[in-house]
Design an enzyme around this catalytic site. Structure first.
Site, short mmCIF file in Angstrom:
data_model
loop_
_atom_site.label_atom_id
_atom_site.label_comp_id
_atom_site.label_asym_id
_atom_site.label_seq_id
_atom_site.Cartn_x
_atom_site.Cartn_y
_atom_site.Cartn_z
N ARG A 1 -6.85 -19.27 -18.28
CA ARG A 1 -6.54 -18.08 -19.07
C ARG A 1 -5.06 -18.03 -19.46
NH1 ARG A 1 -10.76 -14.88 -19.49
NH2 ARG A 1 -12.51 -15.18 -18.03
N HIS B 1 0.83 -1.21 0.00
CA HIS B 1 0.00 0.00 0.00
C HIS B 1 0.86 1.26 0.00
CE1 HIS B 1 -4.13 -1.37 0.19
NE2 HIS B 1 -3.79 -2.31 1.07
N LEU C 1 0.85 -17.76 -11.30
CA LEU C 1 0.91 -19.16 -10.88
C LEU C 1 1.21 -19.27 -9.38
CD1 LEU C 1 2.75 -20.86 -13.89
CD2 LEU C 1 0.34 -20.98 -13.27
N ARG D 1 10.80 -15.73 -13.71
CA ARG D 1 10.66 -15.50 -15.15
C ARG D 1 11.27 -16.67 -15.90
NH1 ARG D 1 9.52 -10.36 -16.82
NH2 ARG D 1 8.33 -9.27 -15.22
N ASP E 1 -2.27 -27.01 -23.16
CA ASP E 1 -2.25 -26.11 -24.33
C ASP E 1 -1.20 -26.62 -25.31
OD1 ASP E 1 0.41 -24.66 -24.07
OD2 ASP E 1 -0.47 -24.10 -22.13
#
Length: 460
Positions: free
Chosen positions: A363, A253, A425, A409, A390
């Protein structure tokens, strides 16, 4: 008087042990007094009966003056062996058995043994030999001589229960087991109940529900101590996790304030100086940083609320709409998404997290798949298994385990091209683990990435 309460486990075991020893001691001490095969005092009532019986014999044979003739007459008048009436035997004052026949049957041998075991003729005794009880002596006067009379009669009473047990070791063992079984069952129950409560509490914590259970602090002293320590551990872990997640949430925040000022300054600079590659790059990185903070806040919020109550939900109500929307979205991108029927089973959890977990990986597959995505959902007696495949480029084999780490990454720049933050993930894995499930990535049969989720089901 109140009986002591054994609140300690060792105290209960100690009490059962000494209770068993007490029962055995009582049995051992009582056995000699209950065993008719040992010499015992004759009740006064029975002594009086024997004395009356001796008087009747004296009256019957008072006309016989010769002892040998008397003995022959007695042998002649003896009842048959099957006659249930008592039989009497005569001895002189020195204990020698007087009989007209030179026989050595069982009764005479038993009488000789009984006479030799008597310490004083002034105190009549009785003793069981086989099925015959021998009692005496009582004084009797026959043929002008002072004699002793002993009585033998058939013993039809069953032997005492303890005597039977000690005569048959197998029955004794079975009786001890029968008597001790209730105590052992009680002890097993006293041990199993708090142990089961502790097991249920541990399973609850394993599911991510850090809830203090007051029932753990009941039972024996040892289990109360273990329960109190467990509850204290739950409180400490809960406070530690909550503190860490709140710190992370507060930091996220606080980062938003300078980030907002940075984007405002970039926008003002662009308005004054016009578009430039440098300002565009600053704005792009600021957007990525804002997205990363948002996802980081979502991850910390999920972990912060891991102990909240759960709901019972059908799988179809959680995932049907997600898969329908994902199928429509894939069609808009020129791709196809197929999925199997959702099993009619129930699951306990947080609906928002369970929906988010499937939505993220579906997605992700739509985004990185070339043109085809498959979602298969199956269930057995214990868990539901979800496979999302996929046909994209996939992930290198050596990096399959690492893609669930926050901010990781992939070396093929799978995330860099899309501008991802590397938290999607990680958020999915956190949601799955909060429901005691597992998630893993493997090579898909379609050529791309397969993500598999396993979640425990409720027993219907």
């Amino acid at each position: 008087m109140r009986l002591p309460r054994f609140t300690s486990l060792y105290g209960r075991i100690f009490a059962i042990f000494w209770l068993t020893m007490l029962l055995v001691l009582i049995a051992v001490l009582a056995l000699p007094h209950l065993d008719p095969r040992k010499s015992h005092d004759i009740p006064q009532k029975h002594i009086k009966q024997m004395q009356e019986y001796a008087q009747r014999i004296e009256q019957r044979y008072q006309h016989v003056d010769n002892l040998n003739q008397l003995l022959r007459q007695i042998e002649k008048d003896r009842p048959s062996p099957r006659d249930p009436r008592p039989r009497f035997f005569l001895t002189d004052l020195d204990g020698r058995i007087l009989t007209a026949q030179k026989q050595r049957n069982f009764k005479l041998r038993a009488l000789q043994n009984f006479i030799s075991s008597i310490e004083s003729v002034d105190h009549p005794k009785q003793r069981l030999y086989g099925h015959y009880m021998v009692a005496g002596p009582v004084p009797i006067s026959l043929a002008g001589e002072n004699l002793h009379m002993y009585v033998s009669f058939k013993w039809d009473e069953p032997p005492p229960f303890l005597l039977k047990l000690f005569d048959h070791p197998l029955q004794l063992l079975l009786t001890v087991m029968l008597v001790s079984t209730p105590f052992l069952l009680w002890l097993a129950w006293a041990l199993s109940q708090p142990a089961r409560r502790l097991e249920r509490a541990a399973r609850t914590v394993a599911k991510g529900e850090f809830i203090v259970d007051p029932s753990l602090e009941k039972g024996t002293k040892e289990f109360r101590q273990a329960g109190a320590a467990f509850n204290q551990m739950v409180q400490d872990v809960n406070q530690m996790i909550s503190g860490q997640q709140r710190l992370l949430s507060d930091i996220s925040h606080e980062l938003r304030s300078p980030l907002t000022r940075l984007r405002m300054a970039t926008a003002l600079a662009t308005r004054k100086q016009g578009e430039s590659p440098e300002l565009t790059r600053i704005d792009t990185e600021a957007q990525r940083l804002e997205q990363m903070i948002s996802e980081l806040l979502e991850l910390s919020r999920m972990q912060l609320d891991s102990h909240t109550d759960r709901e019972r939900q059908p799988l179809s109500s959680l995932w049907e709409a997600i898969l329908t929307d994902a199928q429509f979205e894939a069609e808009q991108m020129g791709k196809t998404l197929s999925y199997t029927a959702i099993p009619e089973r129930n699951i306990s959890g947080k609906p928002k997290l369970l929906m988010s977990a499937l939505d993220n990986i579906v997605r992700n597959a739509i985004h990185y798949g070339k043109d085809h995505i498959e979602v298969s959902i199956s269930a057995d007696n214990e868990q539901v298994i979800v496979h999302v495949d996929d046909n994209g480029e996939g992930v290198p084999e050596q990096e399959l385990d690492a893609i669930f780490r926050p901010f990781y990454r992939v070396s093929t720049a799978r995330d860099r091209v899309s501008g991802g933050t590397g938290l999607g993930l990680a958020i999915t894995q956190s949601a799955v683990r909060q429901h005691s499930g597992t998630i893993e990535a493997t090579r898909s049969p379609l050529g791309g990435l397969r993500v598999t989720i396993c979640l425990p089901l409720l027993f219907d």
